[in-house]
Enzyme design. Structure first.
Site, PDB file in Angstrom:
ATOM      1  N   ASN A   9       1.741  -2.816  -0.816  1.00 40.17           N
ATOM      2  CA  ASN A   9       2.698  -3.860  -1.188  1.00 40.17           C
ATOM      3  C   ASN A   9       2.533  -5.010  -0.198  1.00 40.17           C
ATOM      4  OD1 ASN A   9       4.862  -5.455  -1.917  1.00 40.17           O
ATOM      5  ND2 ASN A   9       6.421  -4.062  -1.121  1.00 40.17           N
ATOM      6  N   TRP A  10       1.869  -6.073  -0.641  1.00 41.42           N
ATOM      7  CA  TRP A  10       1.606  -7.199   0.254  1.00 41.42           C
ATOM      8  C   TRP A  10       2.853  -8.025   0.554  1.00 41.42           C
ATOM      9  CZ3 TRP A  10      -3.565  -9.705  -1.879  1.00 41.42           C
ATOM     10  CH2 TRP A  10      -4.596  -8.769  -1.767  1.00 41.42           C
ATOM     11  N   LYS A  11       3.914  -7.820  -0.222  1.00 38.10           N
ATOM     12  CA  LYS A  11       5.144  -8.602  -0.078  1.00 38.10           C
ATOM     13  C   LYS A  11       4.803 -10.100  -0.165  1.00 38.10           C
ATOM     14  CE  LYS A  11       7.321  -4.806   2.347  1.00 38.10           C
ATOM     15  NZ  LYS A  11       8.293  -4.372   3.375  1.00 38.10           N
ATOM     16  N   HIS A  94      12.548  -2.359  -5.342  1.00 39.01           N
ATOM     17  CA  HIS A  94      12.278  -2.262  -3.904  1.00 39.01           C
ATOM     18  C   HIS A  94      13.555  -2.574  -3.137  1.00 39.01           C
ATOM     19  CE1 HIS A  94      10.613  -3.175   0.062  1.00 39.01           C
ATOM     20  NE2 HIS A  94       9.549  -2.473  -0.306  1.00 39.01           N
ATOM     21  N   GLU A  96      14.169  -4.322  -0.670  1.00 42.70           N
ATOM     22  CA  GLU A  96      14.364  -5.747  -0.353  1.00 42.70           C
ATOM     23  C   GLU A  96      14.904  -6.505  -1.557  1.00 42.70           C
ATOM     24  OE1 GLU A  96      10.751  -5.553   2.904  1.00 42.70           O
ATOM     25  OE2 GLU A  96      10.434  -6.598   0.999  1.00 42.70           O
ATOM     26  N   GLU A 164      12.021   5.436  -0.562  1.00 41.42           N
ATOM     27  CA  GLU A 164      12.097   4.528   0.576  1.00 41.42           C
ATOM     28  C   GLU A 164      13.350   4.815   1.401  1.00 41.42           C
ATOM     29  OE1 GLU A 164      10.763   0.143  -0.439  1.00 41.42           O
ATOM     30  OE2 GLU A 164      12.519   0.719  -1.596  1.00 41.42           O
ATOM     31  N   GLY A 170       9.942  -1.542   7.733  1.00 45.31           N
ATOM     32  CA  GLY A 170       9.793  -2.701   8.593  1.00 45.31           C
ATOM     33  C   GLY A 170      10.440  -2.549   9.954  1.00 45.31           C
ATOM     34  N   SER A 210       7.170   3.194   6.149  1.00 42.33           N
ATOM     35  CA  SER A 210       6.317   2.995   7.330  1.00 42.33           C
ATOM     36  C   SER A 210       5.220   4.043   7.466  1.00 42.33           C
ATOM     37  CB  SER A 210       7.159   2.951   8.613  1.00 42.33           C
ATOM     38  OG  SER A 210       8.054   1.861   8.582  1.00 42.33           O
ATOM     39  N   GLY A 231       3.407  -0.994   3.226  1.00 40.67           N
ATOM     40  CA  GLY A 231       3.739  -2.392   3.480  1.00 40.67           C
ATOM     41  C   GLY A 231       2.753  -3.041   4.416  1.00 40.67           C
ATOM     42  N   GLY A 232       3.150  -3.229   5.686  1.00 39.72           N
ATOM     43  CA  GLY A 232       2.340  -3.982   6.642  1.00 39.72           C
ATOM     44  C   GLY A 232       0.924  -3.478   6.799  1.00 39.72           C
TER      45      GLY A 232
END
Length: 248
Positions: A9-11, A94, A96, A164, A170, A210, A231-232
């Site tokens: 997920n590049w966000k 998600h 977010e 999640e 994050g 994460s 994610g990251g």
């Protein structure tokens, strides 16, 4: 029984040019993957990344979808618009989106059905806050989300679920492998109650808190964990490839 799926997920990261460079670097690193691989990219990256992924084993995903086929929804993207560019997966619900943009379980449910109707596979995110976990409300929260976010499914195995733990996104924190496994086992148990045991046994449930190159082997060794929503770590080809190749 269940083929693992690792989805990045590049966000809100990567321009089209940056995204193409990333997937070009990634393609040879994951060509021999023993799992399904997807990248869920910003809307503006979809045309260029779609072209760059042609002929590879990496599938294309989006990060959201509107629930209507068309209409006066300024700024929104429909399922057919995504489908036109070869999008196969779409993230819905998600944390977010739920937290920042007020996506309720009812809205998430409509988005999920829109994706399914267009022939895409929704990755439906479920998860509890730190307050809910510390208050002993994890199972109640997840039970409600399964019943309402997934309402109306005839076969839960048609979707991918991403668990999640919101407190681990994050933040650098992560649930222990056993915590993640036990919670995903509860989600599967709840799906068996709401839908059917056979469908629940087949549905793939990712861990979305994460996961990284350092902990992916331990997490993926757990029997209930069928992949990761990353994610990251998905923004660097080598890091994402290390997760995809967790069993190499």
């Amino acid at each position: 029984m269940r083929r693992p799926i690792i989805a990045g997920n590049w966000k809100m990261n990567m321009t089209s040019a940056q995204g193409v460079r990333l997937v070009e670097e990634l393609k040879p690193l994951v060509a021999d993957a023993d799992c399904d691989v997807a990248v869920c990219v910003p809307f503006t990256d979809i045309p260029a990344v779609s072209a760059a992924l042609k002929g590879s084993n990496i599938r294309l995903g989006a990060q959201n979808v509107h629930f209507a086929e068309n209409g006066a929804y300024t700024g929104e993207i429909s399922a057919q618009m995504l489908k036109e560019f070869g999008v196969e997966y779409v993230i819905v619900g998600h944390s977010e989106r739920r937290r920042m943009f007020d996506d309720t379980d009812e809205v998430v449910n409509m988005r999920m059905h829109a994706a399914l109707a267009a022939g895409m596979t929704p990755i439906v995110c479920l998860g509890e806050t730190l307050e809910q976990r510390e208050g002993g409300e994890t199972e109640g929260c997840l039970s409600y989300q399964v019943e309402h976010s997934l309402k109306g499914l005839d076969d839960v195995s048609k979707i991918v679920i991403a668990y999640e733990p919101i407190w681990a996104i994050g933040t650098g924190r992560t649930a222990t492998a056993q915590q993640a496994n036990d919670t995903i086992a509860y989600i599967r148990k709840k799906c068996a109650e709401v839908f059917c045991p056979k469908c629940a046994e087949k549905v793939r449930i990712q861990y979305g808190g994460s996961m990284n190159a350092g902990n992916c082997k331990e997490l993926m060794a757990m029997p209930e964990i069928d992949g990761g929503l990353i994610g990251g770590a998905s923004l660097k080809a080598a890091d994402f490839a290390a997760i995809v190749r967790y069993n190499k």
